[in-house]
Enzyme design. Structure first.
Site, PDB file in Angstrom:
ATOM      1  N   SER A 180      47.320  -0.814 -55.642  1.00 44.19           N
ATOM      2  CA  SER A 180      47.639   0.130 -56.710  1.00 44.19           C
ATOM      3  C   SER A 180      47.278   1.575 -56.387  1.00 44.19           C
ATOM      4  O   SER A 180      47.921   2.490 -56.874  1.00 44.19           O
ATOM      5  CB  SER A 180      46.971  -0.305 -58.012  1.00 44.19           C
ATOM      6  OG  SER A 180      45.583  -0.453 -57.827  1.00 44.19           O
ATOM      7  N   HIS A 208      52.564  -4.062 -59.013  1.00 46.95           N
ATOM      8  CA  HIS A 208      53.349  -2.888 -58.608  1.00 46.95           C
ATOM      9  C   HIS A 208      54.568  -3.226 -57.759  1.00 46.95           C
ATOM     10  O   HIS A 208      55.349  -2.332 -57.436  1.00 46.95           O
ATOM     11  CB  HIS A 208      52.452  -1.898 -57.850  1.00 46.95           C
ATOM     12  CG  HIS A 208      51.369  -1.343 -58.713  1.00 46.95           C
ATOM     13  ND1 HIS A 208      51.554  -0.257 -59.533  1.00 46.95           N
ATOM     14  CD2 HIS A 208      50.099  -1.757 -58.920  1.00 46.95           C
ATOM     15  CE1 HIS A 208      50.433  -0.017 -60.192  1.00 46.95           C
ATOM     16  NE2 HIS A 208      49.539  -0.918 -59.839  1.00 46.95           N
ATOM     17  N   LYS A 240      54.667  -2.160 -66.187  1.00 45.86           N
ATOM     18  CA  LYS A 240      54.938  -1.194 -65.114  1.00 45.86           C
ATOM     19  C   LYS A 240      56.454  -1.081 -64.920  1.00 45.86           C
ATOM     20  O   LYS A 240      57.125  -0.546 -65.786  1.00 45.86           O
ATOM     21  CB  LYS A 240      54.143  -1.580 -63.881  1.00 45.86           C
ATOM     22  CG  LYS A 240      52.671  -1.259 -64.173  1.00 45.86           C
ATOM     23  CD  LYS A 240      51.640  -1.754 -63.226  1.00 45.86           C
ATOM     24  CE  LYS A 240      50.282  -1.287 -63.748  1.00 45.86           C
ATOM     25  NZ  LYS A 240      49.177  -2.137 -63.332  1.00 45.86           N
TER      26      LYS A 240
END
Ligand SMILES: *Cc1c(COP(=O)(O)O)cnc(C)c1O
Length: 386
Positions: A180, A208, A240
């Protein structure tokens, strides 16, 4: 007790003097590149909304329609009466999308990590964790009371050596998929080989990568062709690239059934609102249908990397939308971030303890909703500020 307020004051003062003091900004607009934050118009390069779905009209419509039908709150935990048909269908669709037998929704990624690690690991077991893993994985490991061994970042040899010295018969390899704060990827194929050789669990947190990587956007494991057999536990978040909120664990039927019976952060918490699940089903359709977003994101990443290299900026080895610029000193990183902010550009200075001492960085993140001019503007201002 009397000294407690003084202790807090001293702590806060120390943080300030170390340039490590943190405070939330106040946004008055939707999540998108051009935002109004703390009363000021600003171009942002710090969100995890990589595909620009957080404010997508179709996702908003799905959310509104579901709110009309189901109301706002889910009212209860999944195992009471908070599990709606929207949750059920989302779980089934995510299982198909990730090529796993089953999926279990959690209200946040933090809770998913806490829940699964603590359900399968206990005192006497061994957890092998990448040194740069996300805080939620570290906390999950610590809470489990298993023996936590942190290996050097992406260092397969170090991991192998640690395995050679372990005698636990229940072990777990735990790693971020895309790191991250660095943007690089874990060597998942090698991790899968080591896990198989040592009969250990392997869990990848693809917060991610999910939505961003892989031909269909199913993440790092799709990109690397790793099935449930290779990686028995996949975690990904929905807040996300998917632009909504929540998270899930994907794996075998037995694993999911076991988690339903034992994962405390699944059992003892209110289910995510059904409208979030409905909105996420629409995000999933957009991720599956519209691969131009991933292509555009890739071209913006290339443009940024090329421009930054020309300016001599120290980038980290990343091909993902997380493109940190290594600065080193916390004070300097903060100064550059402040200067950019004055020029109408928001890039977060990431400092210890989020990253290791001496590795403060500007964490630039890109979104498919950025355009070439946004990147050019960012590079121009970076060249003046650094
Ligand atoms: C953001 C993040 C989480 C936490 O997910 P939330 O849904 O925001 O709680 C977990 N792991 C990684 C690697 C993350 O980046």
């Amino acid at each position: 007790m009397q000294n407690t307020p003084l202790k807090l004051k001293a702590f806060l003062k120390e943080k300030q003097s170390q340039h490590l003091y943190r405070a939330p900004l106040i946004s008055e607009s939707a999540q998108q590149p051009a935002m109004k934050i703390n009363g000021k118009d600003i171009l942002t390069f710090c969100s995890n909304d990589y595909l620009g779905l957080a404010n997508h009209p179709d996702v908003i419509t799905a959310f509104k329609q579901a709110a009309d039908k189901y109301g706002v709150g889910s009212g209860a935990a999944h195992l009471i009466n908070g599990h709606s048909i929207e949750h059920q269908l989302l779980e089934e669709e995510l299982a198909e999308f990730t090529g796993r037998e089953r999926v279990l929704l959690f209200s946040t990624g933090y809770m998913a990590n806490m829940g699964v690690v603590n359900a399968i690991m206990e005192r006497g077991d061994s957890i092998f964790a990448d040194r740069l893993n996300h805080a939620s994985l570290i906390d999950a490991s610590l809470l489990s009371k298993a023996k936590l061994q942190r290996y050097a970042h992406n260092d397969i040899n170090a991991l192998q050596k640690r395995f050679a010295k372990t005698s636990s018969d229940n072990s777990l390899i735990l790693s971020d998929g895309v790191f991250s704060m660095d943007g690089d990827c874990a060597p998942v194929t090698e991790l899968a080989e080591i896990a198989e050789k040592n009969k250990a669990w392997l869990m990848i947190d693809d917060a991610h990568g999910f939505g961003v990587l892989g031909k269909n956007g199913a993440g790092l494991l799709e990109q690397q062709n790793l099935s449930q057999q290779h990686v028995p536990i996949l975690m990904a978040t929905l807040g996300k690239a998917f632009g909504t909120a929540g998270a899930f664990i994907a794996g075998s039927d037995d694993l999911i059934e076991y988690l339903i019976q034992t994962a405390r952060t699944y059992i003892y918490t209110t289910a995510m609102p059904p409208a979030i699940a409905a909105a996420t089903r629409t995000s999933l359709k957009l991720v599956q249908q519209k691969d131009w977003r991933r292509e555009k994101l890739d071209s913006l990443i290339k443009q940024f990397k090329q421009g930054a290299n020309q300016l001599g900026l120290e980038l980290m080895p990343s091909d993902t939308p997380i493109q940190p610029i290594l600065i080193g000193d916390s004070k300097k990183a903060l100064r550059i971030s402040k200067q950019l902010k004055q020029q109408g550009i928001l890039v977060t200075a990431i400092r210890p303890p989020t990253v290791e001492q001496g590795t403060a960085r500007l964490r630039v993140t890109l979104s498919a909703n950025h355009n070439n001019n946004h990147i050019k503007l960012l590079l121009d201002e970076l060249s003046k500020a650094i």
